[in-house]
Design a protein around this motif. Structure first.
Motif, short mmCIF file in Angstrom:
data_model
loop_
_atom_site.label_atom_id
_atom_site.label_comp_id
_atom_site.label_asym_id
_atom_site.label_seq_id
_atom_site.Cartn_x
_atom_site.Cartn_y
_atom_site.Cartn_z
N THR A 243 9.53 18.30 9.56
CA THR A 243 8.90 18.26 8.24
C THR A 243 8.16 19.56 7.94
O THR A 243 8.31 20.14 6.87
CB THR A 243 7.94 17.06 8.15
N ASN B 35 2.40 15.11 1.66
CA ASN B 35 2.48 13.65 1.60
C ASN B 35 2.11 12.96 2.91
O ASN B 35 2.04 11.74 2.96
CB ASN B 35 3.89 13.22 1.19
N MET B 36 1.88 13.71 3.97
CA MET B 36 1.56 13.11 5.27
C MET B 36 0.24 12.35 5.24
O MET B 36 -0.03 11.57 6.14
CB MET B 36 1.50 14.18 6.36
N PHE B 37 -0.58 12.60 4.23
CA PHE B 37 -1.89 11.98 4.21
C PHE B 37 -2.02 10.90 3.14
O PHE B 37 -3.08 10.36 2.93
CB PHE B 37 -2.96 13.07 4.03
N ARG B 38 -0.92 10.58 2.48
CA ARG B 38 -0.94 9.52 1.47
C ARG B 38 -0.83 8.16 2.13
O ARG B 38 -0.26 8.03 3.21
CB ARG B 38 0.20 9.71 0.47
N ARG B 39 -1.30 7.15 1.46
CA ARG B 39 -1.28 5.80 2.02
C ARG B 39 0.00 5.03 1.69
O ARG B 39 0.25 3.99 2.25
CB ARG B 39 -2.49 5.01 1.51
N LEU C 101 4.00 7.66 7.89
CA LEU C 101 3.73 6.23 7.74
C LEU C 101 5.04 5.45 7.68
O LEU C 101 5.16 4.38 8.28
CB LEU C 101 2.88 5.99 6.49
N GLY D 154 6.82 16.84 2.67
CA GLY D 154 6.17 16.12 3.74
C GLY D 154 4.74 16.47 4.08
O GLY D 154 3.92 15.59 4.30
N ASP E 270 6.10 7.66 0.16
CA ASP E 270 5.88 9.10 0.06
C ASP E 270 5.45 9.74 1.38
O ASP E 270 5.61 10.93 1.57
CB ASP E 270 4.80 9.42 -0.99
N ASN E 271 4.89 8.97 2.28
CA ASN E 271 4.35 9.48 3.53
C ASN E 271 5.38 9.26 4.64
O ASN E 271 5.54 8.15 5.12
CB ASN E 271 3.03 8.77 3.85
#
Length: 190
Positions: free
Chosen positions: A111, A132-136, A144, A129, A140-141
């Motif tokens: 990523t 978006n790695m910190f979205r809930r 996750l 990425g 999108d993450n």
């Protein structure tokens, strides 16, 4: 189900590669396509249209290549009906069931590299990425999403084997096992 050590190195003409996001499905598909002279169809390229929108032609495109005699692709989009199209035609499933630490490290490296290099993926799309790695939201993450789907194949594979008894399934528990098997396959020739 076979393990890496007892898996046959026999050539197959239609191959699915299963595993969680980041396991290395596309990389293995490309390598196997070269060794066995198969057409590699990257299923993400069929699914993702411009702006990351699903392509309306996706299912038709999957049906079209599944009807061909020689291919390898990633086993994904099962909720979109790909299993019902691909599994009856496939002969072999290679399941990359790697440890969490392996797939997580691979996904993060991939990523970050794609985003830093601004690598075009499919139909003009580029990796989003890192931001978006910190979205809930798992849609999108990517991290996750990987966590939520980590055990999907372990839960699904017994049912796949029951519904498609013609499939030869090989489970690889670590990339070293996959590499050993690939070496045997390459030595056996096409």
């Amino acid at each position: 189900m076979f393990t890496a050590d007892d898996a046959p190195a026999l050539h197959r003409s239609r191959v699915l590669i299963a595993g969680v996001t980041g396991a290395g499905k596309t990389t293995l598909a490309k390598r196997l396509a070269e060794i066995w002279n198969l057409r590699h169809v990257e299923i993400d390229a069929l699914f993702h249209g411009p702006g990351w929108t699903p392509r309306p032609e996706f299912t038709g495109d999957v049906r079209a290549f599944a009807a061909e005699q020689r291919w390898v692709t990633e086993s994904q989009y099962t909720s979109r009906g790909t299993e019902a199209i691909l599994a009856p035609r496939a002969e072999l499933v290679l399941w990359l069931d790697y440890p969490y630490r392996v797939v997580r490290a691979r996904l993060v490296r991939r990523t970050v590299a794609r985003q830093l290099l601004r690598t075009e993926l499919w139909n003009g799309n580029r990796e989003r990425g890192i931001t978006n790695m910190f979205r809930r939201d798992a849609t999108d993450n990517i991290l996750l999403w990987q966590t939520r789907t980590l055990h999907k194949w372990a839960e699904r594979m017994p049912d796949v084997e029951v519904r498609h008894p013609h499939l030869t399934v090989v489970r690889f528990g670590h990339p070293r096992e996959t590499q050993r098997w690939l070496a045997r396959v390459a030595a056996a020739g096409s």
